[in-house]
Write a protein that holds these residues in place. Structure first.
Motif, PDB file in Angstrom:
ATOM      1  N   GLU A  82       0.852  -1.180   0.000  1.00 28.56           N
ATOM      2  CA  GLU A  82       0.000   0.000   0.000  1.00 28.56           C
ATOM      3  C   GLU A  82       0.888   1.230   0.000  1.00 28.56           C
ATOM      4  O   GLU A  82       2.027   1.187   0.461  1.00 28.56           O
ATOM      5  CB  GLU A  82      -0.916  -0.018   1.218  1.00 28.56           C
ATOM      6  CG  GLU A  82      -1.895  -1.169   1.178  1.00 28.56           C
ATOM      7  CD  GLU A  82      -2.737  -1.270   2.440  1.00 28.56           C
ATOM      8  OE1 GLU A  82      -2.378  -0.657   3.464  1.00 28.56           O
ATOM      9  OE2 GLU A  82      -3.750  -1.972   2.391  1.00 28.56           O
ATOM     10  N   GLY A  83       0.363   2.322  -0.515  1.00 32.00           N
ATOM     11  CA  GLY A  83       1.152   3.541  -0.630  1.00 32.00           C
ATOM     12  C   GLY A  83       1.779   4.000   0.668  1.00 32.00           C
ATOM     13  O   GLY A  83       2.920   4.450   0.698  1.00 32.00           O
ATOM     14  N   SER A  84       1.043   3.848   1.754  1.00 28.62           N
ATOM     15  CA  SER A  84       1.557   4.309   3.042  1.00 28.62           C
ATOM     16  C   SER A  84       2.720   3.457   3.542  1.00 28.62           C
ATOM     17  O   SER A  84       3.525   3.914   4.351  1.00 28.62           O
ATOM     18  CB  SER A  84       0.436   4.308   4.080  1.00 28.62           C
ATOM     19  OG  SER A  84      -0.084   3.004   4.231  1.00 28.62           O
ATOM     20  N   ALA A  85       2.810   2.229   3.076  1.00 32.71           N
ATOM     21  CA  ALA A  85       3.876   1.331   3.538  1.00 32.71           C
ATOM     22  C   ALA A  85       5.115   1.379   2.648  1.00 32.71           C
ATOM     23  O   ALA A  85       6.164   0.876   3.032  1.00 32.71           O
ATOM     24  CB  ALA A  85       3.352  -0.094   3.598  1.00 32.71           C
ATOM     25  N   ALA A  86       5.003   2.002   1.475  1.00 27.31           N
ATOM     26  CA  ALA A  86       6.115   1.984   0.522  1.00 27.31           C
ATOM     27  C   ALA A  86       7.367   2.639   1.092  1.00 27.31           C
ATOM     28  O   ALA A  86       8.471   2.106   0.957  1.00 27.31           O
ATOM     29  CB  ALA A  86       5.702   2.661  -0.778  1.00 27.31           C
ATOM     30  N   LEU A  87       7.222   3.782   1.720  1.00 26.02           N
ATOM     31  CA  LEU A  87       8.379   4.480   2.270  1.00 26.02           C
ATOM     32  C   LEU A  87       9.037   3.674   3.378  1.00 26.02           C
ATOM     33  O   LEU A  87      10.262   3.555   3.443  1.00 26.02           O
ATOM     34  CB  LEU A  87       7.965   5.864   2.776  1.00 26.02           C
ATOM     35  CG  LEU A  87       9.090   6.755   3.261  1.00 26.02           C
ATOM     36  CD1 LEU A  87      10.070   7.037   2.124  1.00 26.02           C
ATOM     37  CD2 LEU A  87       8.535   8.056   3.806  1.00 26.02           C
ATOM     38  N   GLU A  88       8.212   3.091   4.236  1.00 30.21           N
ATOM     39  CA  GLU A  88       8.744   2.273   5.327  1.00 30.21           C
ATOM     40  C   GLU A  88       9.486   1.055   4.780  1.00 30.21           C
ATOM     41  O   GLU A  88      10.580   0.719   5.238  1.00 30.21           O
ATOM     42  CB  GLU A  88       7.596   1.826   6.234  1.00 30.21           C
ATOM     43  CG  GLU A  88       8.034   1.046   7.435  1.00 30.21           C
ATOM     44  CD  GLU A  88       6.870   0.675   8.333  1.00 30.21           C
ATOM     45  OE1 GLU A  88       7.090  -0.178   9.202  1.00 30.21           O
ATOM     46  OE2 GLU A  88       5.768   1.215   8.171  1.00 30.21           O
ATOM     47  N   LEU A  89       8.902   0.393   3.786  1.00 32.93           N
ATOM     48  CA  LEU A  89       9.558  -0.763   3.171  1.00 32.93           C
ATOM     49  C   LEU A  89      10.854  -0.365   2.482  1.00 32.93           C
ATOM     50  O   LEU A  89      11.828  -1.115   2.503  1.00 32.93           O
ATOM     51  CB  LEU A  89       8.628  -1.437   2.172  1.00 32.93           C
ATOM     52  CG  LEU A  89       7.590  -2.379   2.758  1.00 32.93           C
ATOM     53  CD1 LEU A  89       6.570  -2.759   1.710  1.00 32.93           C
ATOM     54  CD2 LEU A  89       8.256  -3.611   3.312  1.00 32.93           C
ATOM     55  N   GLN A  90      10.856   0.790   1.870  1.00 34.11           N
ATOM     56  CA  GLN A  90      12.052   1.260   1.173  1.00 34.11           C
ATOM     57  C   GLN A  90      13.211   1.424   2.152  1.00 34.11           C
ATOM     58  O   GLN A  90      14.352   1.110   1.843  1.00 34.11           O
ATOM     59  CB  GLN A  90      11.755   2.574   0.457  1.00 34.11           C
ATOM     60  CG  GLN A  90      12.822   3.008  -0.494  1.00 34.11           C
ATOM     61  CD  GLN A  90      12.392   4.225  -1.287  1.00 34.11           C
ATOM     62  OE1 GLN A  90      11.390   4.874  -0.987  1.00 34.11           O
ATOM     63  NE2 GLN A  90      13.162   4.554  -2.303  1.00 34.11           N
ATOM     64  N   HIS A  91      12.909   1.903   3.343  1.00 34.15           N
ATOM     65  CA  HIS A  91      13.954   2.088   4.347  1.00 34.15           C
ATOM     66  C   HIS A  91      14.430   0.760   4.927  1.00 34.15           C
ATOM     67  O   HIS A  91      15.535   0.686   5.470  1.00 34.15           O
ATOM     68  CB  HIS A  91      13.464   2.994   5.472  1.00 34.15           C
ATOM     69  CG  HIS A  91      13.382   4.430   5.070  1.00 34.15           C
ATOM     70  ND1 HIS A  91      14.488   5.188   4.814  1.00 34.15           N
ATOM     71  CD2 HIS A  91      12.319   5.243   4.865  1.00 34.15           C
ATOM     72  CE1 HIS A  91      14.123   6.409   4.474  1.00 34.15           C
ATOM     73  NE2 HIS A  91      12.801   6.465   4.491  1.00 34.15           N
ATOM     74  N   GLU A  92      13.605  -0.281   4.844  1.00 39.14           N
ATOM     75  CA  GLU A  92      13.942  -1.571   5.435  1.00 39.14           C
ATOM     76  C   GLU A  92      14.371  -2.612   4.396  1.00 39.14           C
ATOM     77  O   GLU A  92      14.436  -3.796   4.717  1.00 39.14           O
ATOM     78  CB  GLU A  92      12.745  -2.102   6.219  1.00 39.14           C
ATOM     79  CG  GLU A  92      12.369  -1.240   7.397  1.00 39.14           C
ATOM     80  CD  GLU A  92      11.171  -1.787   8.165  1.00 39.14           C
ATOM     81  OE1 GLU A  92      10.757  -2.935   7.903  1.00 39.14           O
ATOM     82  OE2 GLU A  92      10.657  -1.065   9.019  1.00 39.14           O
ATOM     83  N   THR A  93      14.686  -2.185   3.177  1.00 39.16           N
ATOM     84  CA  THR A  93      14.980  -3.160   2.118  1.00 39.16           C
ATOM     85  C   THR A  93      16.171  -4.052   2.447  1.00 39.16           C
ATOM     86  O   THR A  93      16.113  -5.254   2.203  1.00 39.16           O
ATOM     87  CB  THR A  93      15.217  -2.473   0.760  1.00 39.16           C
ATOM     88  OG1 THR A  93      16.223  -1.488   0.899  1.00 39.16           O
ATOM     89  CG2 THR A  93      13.951  -1.883   0.213  1.00 39.16           C
ATOM     90  N   THR A  94      17.243  -3.506   2.983  1.00 37.19           N
ATOM     91  CA  THR A  94      18.413  -4.353   3.266  1.00 37.19           C
ATOM     92  C   THR A  94      18.082  -5.412   4.314  1.00 37.19           C
ATOM     93  O   THR A  94      18.521  -6.559   4.207  1.00 37.19           O
ATOM     94  CB  THR A  94      19.627  -3.513   3.728  1.00 37.19           C
ATOM     95  OG1 THR A  94      19.232  -2.708   4.836  1.00 37.19           O
ATOM     96  CG2 THR A  94      20.130  -2.633   2.613  1.00 37.19           C
TER      97      THR A  94
END
Length: 169
Positions: A82-94
């Motif tokens: 979901e759009g709201s989770a994209a930024l959080e996921l982006q920061h946790e990719t590694t």
């Protein structure tokens, strides 16, 4: 011997539907999306409940093989979120890449690609609250577990007994 085990020859035992469906869906998911049912089922354990509610693994994109290269290039895990989770996921990719690779058991995923779209989840029904025990039931339960010496075990057995007794009526 048959008299000792009266239920022995009654046919196959019941198998959970999840086990049957995994056997059917796993080859289809691998062929179409490069995923396994185990990865989809364990998604909450891999990324945590907060992230898993707003995301799901979509597919694994494997790079085209280079014939002369002796090594395999890592794949891209496509995650729908979901759009709201994209930024959080982006920061946790590694961290997510490390956890997925640990789950798979090899260095298979090298990067993550996020796709924003609605995530539909079936929410589990919360069980109805248990009824309170009567005074007589509480006393009977306490006397039943009173002989247990370990206080933690006694408390656990009391909780178990209370839940069983509360469901009976």
């Amino acid at each position: 011997m048959a008299a000792d085990f009266p239920f022995r020859d009654r046919g196959p035992r019941a198998v959970p539907l999840a086990d049957l469906s995994a056997g059917v869906l796993d080859p289809v998911l691998r062929k179409r999306a490069g995923l396994s049912v185990a990865l989809v089922q364990a998604w909450e354990e891999i990324v945590g409940p907060h992230v898993s509610r707003r995301s799901r693994p979509e597919k694994i994109q494997w790079p085209k093989r280079v014939r002369d290269s002796g090594r395999n290039e890592p794949a891209t895990l496509v995650i729908a979120c979901e759009g709201s989770a994209a930024l959080e996921l982006q920061h946790e990719t590694t961290e997510i890449i490390a956890r997925v690779n640990r789950f798979i058991g090899s260095y298979a995923i090298g990067r993550i690609k996020l796709i924003q779209k609605p995530i539909y989840r079936m929410e589990r029904e919360k069980p109805a609250p248990l009824r309170p025990l009567s005074l007589a039931e509480s006393k009977r339960l306490a006397s039943t577990v009173a002989a247990v010496e370990n206080p933690d075990l006694r408390a656990a057995l009391e909780r178990l007994g209370a839940s069983v007794m509360a469901k009976r009526r």
